[in-house]
Design an enzyme around this catalytic site. Structure first.
Site, PDB file in Angstrom:
ATOM      1  CB  SER A  95      -0.899   0.002   1.210  1.00 19.99           C
ATOM      2  OG  SER A  95      -1.946   0.852   1.014  1.00 19.99           O
ATOM      3  NE  ARG A 146      -8.660   1.458  11.135  1.00 18.50           N
ATOM      4  CZ  ARG A 146      -7.666   0.972  10.462  1.00 18.50           C
ATOM      5  NH1 ARG A 146      -6.979   1.360   9.294  1.00 18.50           N
ATOM      6  NH2 ARG A 146      -7.192  -0.157  10.924  1.00 18.50           N
ATOM      7  CG  ASP A 180      -5.848  -4.467  -3.372  1.00 21.40           C
ATOM      8  OD1 ASP A 180      -6.692  -3.232  -3.430  1.00 21.40           O
ATOM      9  OD2 ASP A 180      -4.497  -4.414  -3.089  1.00 21.40           O
ATOM     10  CG  HIS A 190      -5.463  -2.460   0.021  1.00 22.61           C
ATOM     11  ND1 HIS A 190      -4.451  -2.647  -0.863  1.00 22.61           N
ATOM     12  CD2 HIS A 190      -5.008  -1.594   0.825  1.00 22.61           C
ATOM     13  CE1 HIS A 190      -3.359  -2.006  -0.369  1.00 22.61           C
ATOM     14  NE2 HIS A 190      -3.681  -1.126   0.572  1.00 22.61           N
ATOM     15  CG  ASP A 191      -6.860  -5.252   5.448  1.00 21.96           C
ATOM     16  OD1 ASP A 191      -6.049  -4.295   5.468  1.00 21.96           O
ATOM     17  OD2 ASP A 191      -7.945  -4.998   6.121  1.00 21.96           O
TER      18      ASP A 191
END
Lengths: 198, 376
Positions: B148, B218, B314, B347-348
């Site tokens: 990232s 967040r 992602d 993405h994580d």
């Protein structure tokens, strides 16, 4: 390592830069790297095979030859190798053009559909041939554009591509293909191996 | 170097000219290390953290008392094996885990910077971190890696210091922050600045915290780190500790409760102004523009070996954006490998237990290290 790879590797001088298109598990790449000090890259569509190559410490890009060869600059490799895959592309002609653009020379091998076993299979059984080099059923084969050695030679001639070396592989015997013996080789060879340039 | 509050800090004396035009000096870079640097000093890996990460890569984070953000990948015998490699990670400048940032005091006015802190860029971050190489006496890093925003720093680092890393592993990243990603970051920033406690960034002086705004930022960001399939499989329409809908605005659904929790724990460990600064740095990142539209030029002076990794699910830093980097490298004949890992964790994925990813990372590093040893 299969005999085909030994023949291919004998066609390549030491210390060259090589791209192996459809490099699978990287057997040929590893041999070239370790025995001929060749700077070798691979392009492979299967994620599992890419992982196998990474585990061998080989530089591989996951990708599809029909789309991803265009990112390589002209003549950026001394040799581009394509082993028994040309017949599986949607457009073999475009891939062949790309191989000869990216590589100063290309080594292309094709399973020979003109082999007598294939011919007899179709003639007597009346079903699509299954042989050692063509192991899949018609509905599950990745091969879309089968050709014979003679077809490929004619095709190369029609495209004004220079044939530097043409070899026939038959039961581990390697022999030269010439204008005189083309008919015989087309009947007996399992595999055609072509070193070409444009 | 001071080790107050479990934070190791390097005070950089040399002035650093920032992209915004301002110069900073005598500023702290907080860092942590794992494993040990060998005699030849050729086993160091510099890890760059993402937006909300910090220098505590693995093991127990002494500040948050939680596992480090890359515990799955870094540790003894793990993909980045700290029995073998010396791992360095530092908090980015602009951050809030000890490195120079908006919660620090302005040495001239002795007031907390807040939004008077200069706007920093990815370029400024890596230039600040470069001082760690001199600090440890490392001539060349064995590897640089990060996912990232960490991947952006990887790309910028090798661009700025082409002969300072042997191998380069950008993960789930981009060479140019997309409009969609800028949009999500802007959403987060708007949530923070709309919180009445933000007070133009001067909340610390007023002893308050724009916690609600930061939590919303967040929550929104967290959704972008996951995939639709992953969310559906984990939460579906499951209800939160109740038999039926309550016809109100409490968290009826588990996904709501999960997001609220993610928001609330984040507020405890992260500074709202840092969130503004770091997201801005990401938005400004455009390596393509830095090289007048030709990304290949960024890498033309390096002989490093690249390995780029993306993930199928992602959608924040999709495979194509990672492949653009591969294409730029191939077009100059660089040594580059690429693999797209199948994962529905979005993405994580790079932070989680995704065996194909961790194996690829481990194999690449270990084989490259063996090669490095054989060269000598």
């Amino acid at each position: 390592m299969k005999n085909e790879f030994k023949v291919i590797s004998d066609l390549i001088e030491d210390n060259k830069k090589v791209l192996d298109v459809g490099c699978a598990d990287g057997t040929l790449m590893q041999f070239l790297k370790e025995n001929k000090n060749i700077n070798v890259r691979g392009l492979e569509i299967s994620k599992e095979k890419v992982q196998e190559c990474i585990a061998k410490g080989l530089t591989v890009i996951e990708g599809n030859a029909e789309k991803d060869l265009k990112q390589f600059p002209d003549k950026s490799f001394d040799y581009v190798v394509l082993s028994q895959t040309l017949q599986a592309f949607l457009s073999p002609e475009l891939v062949l053009d790309e191989l000869l653009r990216v590589g100063k020379k290309a080594i292309v091998t094709i399973p020979n559909f003109g082999n007598w076993k294939v011919r007899l299979h179709l003639l007597f059984k009346g079903t699509m041939p299954i042989t050692k080099s063509l192991p899949e059923q018609w509905h599950s084969t990745p091969n879309l554009h089968m050709c014979t050695i003679k077809d490929f030679v004619n095709f190369i001639k029609s495209k004004e591509i220079k044939m530097i070396k043409t070899l026939a592989l038959n039961n581990n015997n390697v022999s030269n293909i010439t204008n005189n013996n083309l008919g015989t080789k087309n009947l007996f060879a399992d595999l055609g191996i072509f070193l070409i340039e444009k | 170097m001071n080790t107050e509050k479990n934070i190791k800090t390097l005070i950089v004396k040399k002035p650093l000219k920032l992209d915004c035009g301002k110069t900073i000096n005598n500023f702290p870079v907080a860092f942590e290390t794992y494993g040990s640097l060998n005699e030849n000093k050729d086993n160091a890996i510099l890890v760059f953290h993402a937006l909300t990460g910090d220098q505590f890569v693995t093991g127990l984070n002494p500040i948050t008392k939680k596992d480090g953000w890359w515990s799955f990948a870094v540790g003894p015998d793990k993909a980045i094996d700290i029995n073998k490699y010396f791992v360095i990670c530092s908090n980015v400048i602009g951050g809030c885990m000890g490195s120079y940032g908006p919660s620090h005091k302005d040495p001239e006015t002795q007031k907390t910077f807040g939004t008077d802190f200069p706007v920093i860029t990815i370029n400024d971050m890596v230039n600040a971190q470069y001082n760690l190489l001199e600090h440890f006496g490392i001539k060349k890093l064995f590897a640089i890696t990060g996912g990232s925003m960490g991947g952006m720093q990887v790309l910028q680092f090798i661009t700025n210091f082409p002969d300072k890393a042997k191998t380069v592993i950008p993960i789930a990243t981009t060479s140019s922050h997309s409009a969609q990603n800028i949009a999500f970051n802007e959403l987060g920033r708007q949530a923070i600045t709309a919180d009445s406690n933000w007070k133009d960034g001067n909340y610390e002086t007023n002893n308050i915290n724009p916690g609600k705004g930061l939590a919303v930022a967040r929550m929104a960001a967290h959704i972008t780190y996951l995939s639709k399939k992953g969310l559906q499989e984990k939460f579906g329409r499951k209800l939160q500790e109740r038999e039926d809908l309550k016809f109100g605005f409490d968290a009826d659904f588990q996904i709501e409760s999960y997001l609220r929790y993610q928001g609330s724990v984040f507020v405890d460990r992260f500074d709202a102004n840092s969130y503004l600064y770091i997201t801005r740095a990401m938005d400004y990142f455009d390596l393509v523009k830095q090289f007048n539209g030709n990304l290949s030029d960024a890498f033309k002076n390096t002989k490093a070996k690249f390995f780029i990794i993306s993930f199928t699910s992602d959608w924040l830093y999709p495979t194509q954006e990672n492949k653009d980097i591969v294409i730029a490298l191939n077009s100059i004949g660089a040594d580059v490998g690429f693999v797209e890992i199948v994962s529905d964790k979005g993405h994580d994925s790079f932070l989680l237990d995704v065996p194909d990813f961790l194996n690829a990372l481990k194999n690449f590093l270990d084989k490259s290290y063996t090669e490095l040893k054989n060269e000598k």
